[in-house]
Design an enzyme around this catalytic site. Sequence first.
Site, PDB file in Angstrom:
ATOM      1  N   LYS A 231       0.866  -1.180   0.000  1.00 37.18           N
ATOM      2  CA  LYS A 231       0.000   0.000   0.000  1.00 37.18           C
ATOM      3  C   LYS A 231       0.906   1.234   0.000  1.00 37.18           C
ATOM      4  O   LYS A 231       1.940   1.244   0.670  1.00 37.18           O
ATOM      5  CB  LYS A 231      -0.882  -0.020   1.255  1.00 37.18           C
ATOM      6  CG  LYS A 231      -1.912   1.102   1.329  1.00 37.18           C
ATOM      7  CD  LYS A 231      -2.781   0.954   2.592  1.00 37.18           C
ATOM      8  CE  LYS A 231      -3.853   2.034   2.673  1.00 37.18           C
ATOM      9  NZ  LYS A 231      -4.717   1.869   3.863  1.00 37.18           N
TER      10      LYS A 231
ATOM     11  N   SER B 252      -9.667   2.009   3.031  1.00 36.91           N
ATOM     12  CA  SER B 252      -8.767   2.757   2.182  1.00 36.91           C
ATOM     13  C   SER B 252      -7.750   1.902   1.429  1.00 36.91           C
ATOM     14  O   SER B 252      -7.145   2.373   0.472  1.00 36.91           O
ATOM     15  CB  SER B 252      -8.015   3.776   3.036  1.00 36.91           C
ATOM     16  OG  SER B 252      -7.177   3.112   3.963  1.00 36.91           O
TER      17      SER B 252
ATOM     18  N   SER C 228     -10.098  -0.424   7.111  1.00 38.84           N
ATOM     19  CA  SER C 228      -9.449  -0.224   5.812  1.00 38.84           C
ATOM     20  C   SER C 228      -8.749  -1.443   5.209  1.00 38.84           C
ATOM     21  O   SER C 228      -8.342  -1.392   4.049  1.00 38.84           O
ATOM     22  CB  SER C 228      -8.446   0.921   5.901  1.00 38.84           C
ATOM     23  OG  SER C 228      -9.117   2.152   5.867  1.00 38.84           O
TER      24      SER C 228
END
Lengths: 484, 478, 95
Positions: free
Chosen positions: A75, A150, A174
């Site tokens: 990420k 997210s 997330s």
Amino acid sequence: MDNLSVSQLAAGLNDGEFSSVELTRHFLQRIQSHTELNAFITQMDEHAIMQARRADKLIKERKHGPLTGIPLAHKDIFCMDGTKTSCGSRMLENFVAPYNATVVDKLEQAGCVVLGKTNMDEFAMGSSNENSYFGPVKNPWNTDHVPGGSSGGSAAAVAARLVPLATGTDTGGSIRQPAAFCGITGLKPTYGRVSRYGMIAYASSLDQAGPLAKSAYDCAYLMQAMAGFDERDSTCMDEPVPAYTQVLDLPLHDKVIGIPDEYFGEGLDSGVREVITQAIAWAEDQGCIIKPIRLPNTELAIPAYYVIATAECSSNLSRFDGIRYGHRCQDPEDLHDLYRRSRSEGFGMEVKRRIMVGTYALSKGYYDAYYLKAQQVRRLISADFEKAFQTVDFILGPTSPGPAFRIGEKTNDPVTMYLSDIYTISVNLAGVPAVSIPCGMCEGLPVGMQLIGDYLTEDKLLNFAHQYQLATDWHLQSPPRYSK
Amino acid sequence: MTRWEAVIGLEIHVQLATQSKIFSAASTAFGAEPNTQACAVDLGLPGVLPVLNHEAVRMAVMFGLATDAAIAQRSIFARKNYFYPDLPKGYQISQYELPIVEGGQLEIALQDKGHKVIGITRAHLEEDAGKSLHEEFDDLTGVDLNRAGTPLIEIVSEPDMRSAKEAIAYMKKIHSIVRYLGISDGNMQEGSFRCDANVSVRQAGQETLGTRTETKNLNSFRFVERAIDFEIDRQIAVLEDGGEIVQETRLYDASKGITRPMRSKEHANDYRYFPDPDLLPVVIEPEMIEAIRQQLPELPSEKASRFCKQYGLDTHDAENLSISREVGEYFERTVQDTDAEAKQVANWIVGELTGALNQDNIDITESPVSSSMLACLLDRIEDGTISGKIAKDVFRLMWMGEGDADQIIESQGLTQITDGSEIEKLVDQVLQDNPAQVEQFRSGKDKVFGFFVGQVMKLSKGKANPKQVNSLLRQKLQ
Amino acid sequence: MSISLEEVLQISYLARLHVDEEQAVQYAADLSKILAWVQQMNQVDTRDIVPMAHPLDVIQPLREDKVTETDQREKFQAIAPRTDRGLYLVPKVIE
């Protein structure tokens, strides 16, 4: 190769069926040919091939571990030395991190090959991945829908088989919510289980890094390499890391599973409810004891979360001032103008909104009514879990009230968007671990069940998830457009 | 006419003498090239986290113990949020609600020889900011973050002081304590010891406090004294003119000797303190406190009373000799090396030596006259080689680097004349040269005796033993 | 719960965000809505409840006082928008 598990990939590498370089080229090629998902912000071909060569050498010399040569995506919230680390923001559009996050270091030491950095909601603030400066990520099951957020880029990439493993972070859901929306497995570990050093902070007392993969087994491998004490993170636990892959085969017999009333209320989609009910029935068949429980403060978790998260973020994001790194406005008139314009230009709408809310919540005269109150509510929520875990081993429910929603569906109303995190948020407030496991489909989109455990029971959660995945094949299903 | 009373409280920032910073492993050494000692944590790069330095905690506890304060078993770090270019994270990590040290006190000596107890409200740990350099560039400010993250304790006093002199006495006492403890070098030029002064005035006898101002940027004892005096006079003038004091932050302008309000929008600030989620509660077990207490060095007041008892000194000398650890050590080394009395040693250190140190503005550790040199000098007085008066000359020559006492006495031929026949010659000479005075003395004018002594000493260039001169003169004049 | 335009401007000043008049109106509406919603926390009585700052009931670890960091100025300043002679530059600061 696309659907192989980590242990199958490792076996292939070990037996010389394919090399890490071949594996790496294959997945880089897949990423390249599926840019429509917008899952990646940065693709790292050269670096990846170099790492793959090194891995092949280690494998040849028989100096490898279980993850040596396995491709992975980070990420874009984890700092990676010499690599752009944007956090999904214009603020860091050109930020080349000068150091490695501990998670990045650990996975490099484990021999993983990093293919790129995945797209995400700006500064991890969002539940749909629509808040990225680099554009929304599409759900590979239906590109009109969001992948969740997210860690939406990581989840979409794994689901579309662009990469076998990905890292994510979870502040209010997330990892789990995008895992559920994309039909993969995602684990949010106990707060403090994985180092936060080098992971760009959103809300420090809630943020936690974890693995996303097709299966619980694969998550166990990745978790093994991520977890552990780090002297650079004061909030990181100095507790031994169990051998996650060694306990996956234990029987579930006699485990007590709590079913919270509050997770099956009004807002729950009926299709999702049906799928979760089947999963509960499966557990009962395995000899688990199903027990209704109460988590009475669940509803208050969302407002408490928003106050705490925004307060912490308003302070965490003050360092982005256009002076030492990151976006700086053109020709500032004076210092105030430098701050104000650099930040207003660098941050997106939702980030600014949260900074404003958090600043307000901490300001003179409002601190007690908002921040302190939220911390007290947090104590009540934590106590709910503490009480529950005195009588149950796990808490089971849906990860999200519904399947992935349409892109644009909830962008106009922040509160509605916040409400979609209702089942995941309390877990972060309490700091306990939870895993999201694909358990069915609804309107052609995956549904995830969430299994919550007591502190440091990641091994038990993965054990349950693996047993479920031995009996079901939801985790093996891939989006039709992305399967050969 | 109204009688006014000033009320003063000080906030003293003391840099702790750790090797590394409070939350990072970068060096705290002073004077490095800009930004070469600012690591990722000090720069507040995205993703970095603080980890607390054990030594900073230990030093704060030492300070608390030395001032009879309570050490918090559990203290919390908080974030103080504000934007400033030398504050990299946009917040300073400090302590707010639960500081590590609370409720201490110390005693200061007043000018009229009395004593006064000053309360210490609290002392908390925090990180220092970097430095903004305004002079280097025309329209720009340069930022050096080497200092960012240096550990500080901020010591907040009660508003117990009533004059600039008292404030200075308090500040000097704190300075002396932190140096005694070895927790700070106390170097004010380098900014290791800085002070903000809160000043208000009220009519004498009034209970409530007047509106106060806070004057920042005070890095010498002299500036603190001048700034406070200026502020007291200014506030009285404003009030006597029927005006009101504005609660504000002011800066001391050393070149003009005045204070002025800060131009930046300080008033609009709201620091939004909240517990730092990156740091956990600091827990100090009673055993750790005890262990630190055992290691505490002798403190100024303890040393002074020991000096009184052990060496029979008066309070004034004892306090002067306890002003720093180094002065006390110098004194005790000298006493050990000489046959002279401790009182004599004290006189020399408090008098000649301190005078010379002050004149050259150097520290006792840099004194060109070492304790063994002074001891030797005092021995020469004691064994009658030189008189106390000659000794002062010898001391000055030693100070100038002419060698040790014996070398100087030898090369300058300063050895006292103790040979009776030689002194007798001098006495005879003087009596012969001054018949008129001899007549006066014999006719009963006793005071002339001193004149003869002076003349003999002058003739001997000060070397004649005064005792012998006295008795010989008495003999001859009878 | 309603937030005034003045409050919005004061918050934006504290947060160093530029907010023009039109945006201020929007923020006032958004923030009022969010904060009103947040106030449902008041349904629950939290008297005597100890605020929870951290999910873990653990204490701060202490680091040994050792210098292990080395000078990386060049690397760190390579990503800085504006530096000169080793200093980060900002518009003139008036104290």
